[in-house]
Write an enzyme that holds these catalytic residues in place. Structure first.
Site, PDB file in Angstrom:
ATOM      1  N   HIS A 103      15.286 -45.112 -27.555  1.00 18.38           N
ATOM      2  CA  HIS A 103      14.126 -45.107 -26.652  1.00 18.38           C
ATOM      3  C   HIS A 103      13.375 -46.433 -26.792  1.00 18.38           C
ATOM      4  O   HIS A 103      13.259 -46.976 -27.897  1.00 18.38           O
ATOM      5  CB  HIS A 103      13.204 -43.933 -26.989  1.00 18.38           C
ATOM      6  CG  HIS A 103      12.185 -43.693 -25.932  1.00 18.38           C
ATOM      7  ND1 HIS A 103      11.058 -44.490 -25.814  1.00 18.38           N
ATOM      8  CD2 HIS A 103      12.128 -42.800 -24.921  1.00 18.38           C
ATOM      9  CE1 HIS A 103      10.356 -44.071 -24.774  1.00 18.38           C
ATOM     10  NE2 HIS A 103      10.975 -43.047 -24.213  1.00 18.38           N
ATOM     11  N   GLU A 152      15.547 -46.143 -18.323  1.00 14.15           N
ATOM     12  CA  GLU A 152      14.092 -46.027 -18.351  1.00 14.15           C
ATOM     13  C   GLU A 152      13.446 -47.409 -18.363  1.00 14.15           C
ATOM     14  O   GLU A 152      13.286 -48.009 -19.435  1.00 14.15           O
ATOM     15  CB  GLU A 152      13.653 -45.288 -19.628  1.00 14.15           C
ATOM     16  CG  GLU A 152      14.246 -43.900 -19.763  1.00 14.15           C
ATOM     17  CD  GLU A 152      13.400 -43.052 -20.708  1.00 14.15           C
ATOM     18  OE1 GLU A 152      12.895 -42.029 -20.245  1.00 14.15           O
ATOM     19  OE2 GLU A 152      13.214 -43.430 -21.864  1.00 14.15           O
TER      20      GLU A 152
HETATM   21  P1  PGA Z   1       6.884 -40.691 -19.194  1.00  9.90           P
HETATM   22  O1  PGA Z   1       7.887 -40.979 -20.414  1.00  9.90           O
HETATM   23  O2  PGA Z   1       7.512 -39.580 -18.382  1.00  9.90           O
HETATM   24  O3  PGA Z   1       5.605 -40.249 -19.859  1.00  9.90           O
HETATM   25  O4  PGA Z   1       6.751 -41.928 -18.422  1.00  9.90           O
HETATM   26  C1  PGA Z   1       9.262 -41.037 -20.215  1.00  9.90           C
HETATM   27  C2  PGA Z   1       9.924 -41.484 -21.490  1.00  9.90           C
HETATM   28  O5  PGA Z   1       9.438 -42.424 -22.124  1.00  9.90           O
HETATM   29  O6  PGA Z   1      10.923 -40.926 -21.922  1.00  9.90           O
END
Ligand code: PGA
Length: 229
Positions: A103, A152
């Protein structure tokens, strides 16, 4: 492609305490019960609480008979041993089926690099855990064995701004070029209102909500909306 499985992966990050964890499962349990455990065969619902709540979450999931799998948000790059503070894949394999690795918050705040993330991936695989490997962009290194990738973009995480579904789909399609059986999910400000926009895209197999997964009612709405695609 209506029958393709859609992944809904809730990442609590470093949030909630024990009683909030209990409440979350109780509330989501009520929703499932009210809906008579509506057909979820086309959904893979995964929730990733912090390590310390996993044993409790495991029990609550069974108590409320939830069609939900558990995931961890991270894993040690080492096996069991003299690594103070580390939680190994072997320990986690008692409670979870999935592990989020890479992440962007781990990359940024804990300085995790490709080499360490590869070690984590190996430890997870050795313990038969499925890895959800997060990347901030299409050119990020991905270990060969990875089946599930979460795209992401950093600027979309927790900001309320999403990538466009079209661009996310382009990235997903790029990630599948050499690995056609890869599962690609999108993460970054996913909520009940925009979840369908992403899930209708041909190459996007799921979503990874963070903030919206903390509220059991919002997470439930995301599940409901995803189930209608
Ligand atoms: P968010 O986070 O939905 O709060 O933007 C997503 C993530 O970081 O996995």
């Amino acid at each position: 492609m209506a029958s393709k499985k859609k992944y809904i992966i809730g990442n609590w990050k470093s949030n909630n305490n024990m009683s909030e964890t209990e409440e979350w499962f109780e509330l989501i349990g009520k929703q499932f019960k009210k809906s008579r455990y509506f057909p979820t065969v086309n959904l893979e619902i995964i929730v990733c609480p912090p390590f310390v709540f996993l044993p409790k979450a495991y029990k609550l999931r069974d108590k409320y008979q939830l069609p939900i799998k558990l995931g961890a948000q991270d894993v040690s790059p080492f096996n069991n041993g003299a690594y103070t503070g580390a939680v190994s894949a072997r320990m986690l394999s008692n409670f979870v089926e999935y592990i989020i690795i890479g992440h962007s918050e781990r990359r940024t705040h804990f300085l995790e690099n490709d080499r360490m993330l590869s070690e984590k991936t190996i430890r997870a695989k050795e313990n038969n855990l499925e890895v959800i490997y997060c990347i901030p962009g299409k050119d990020t290194f991905i270990p060969e064995s990875i089946k599930i990738v979460a795209y992401e973009p950093v600027w979309a995480i927790g900001t309320g701004k999403t990538d466009t579904p079209e661009n996310a789909d382009r990235v997903a399609s790029f990630l599948k070029l050499k690995h056609s059986d890869r599962i690609v999910v999108y993460g970054g400000s996913v909520n009940p209102d925009n979840v369908k926009d992403f899930l209708i895209m041909a190459n996007i197999d799921g979503v990874l909500p963070g903030g919206a997964s903390l509220d059991p009612n919002k997470f439930w709405e995301i599940i409901l909306n995803a189930s209608t695609i």
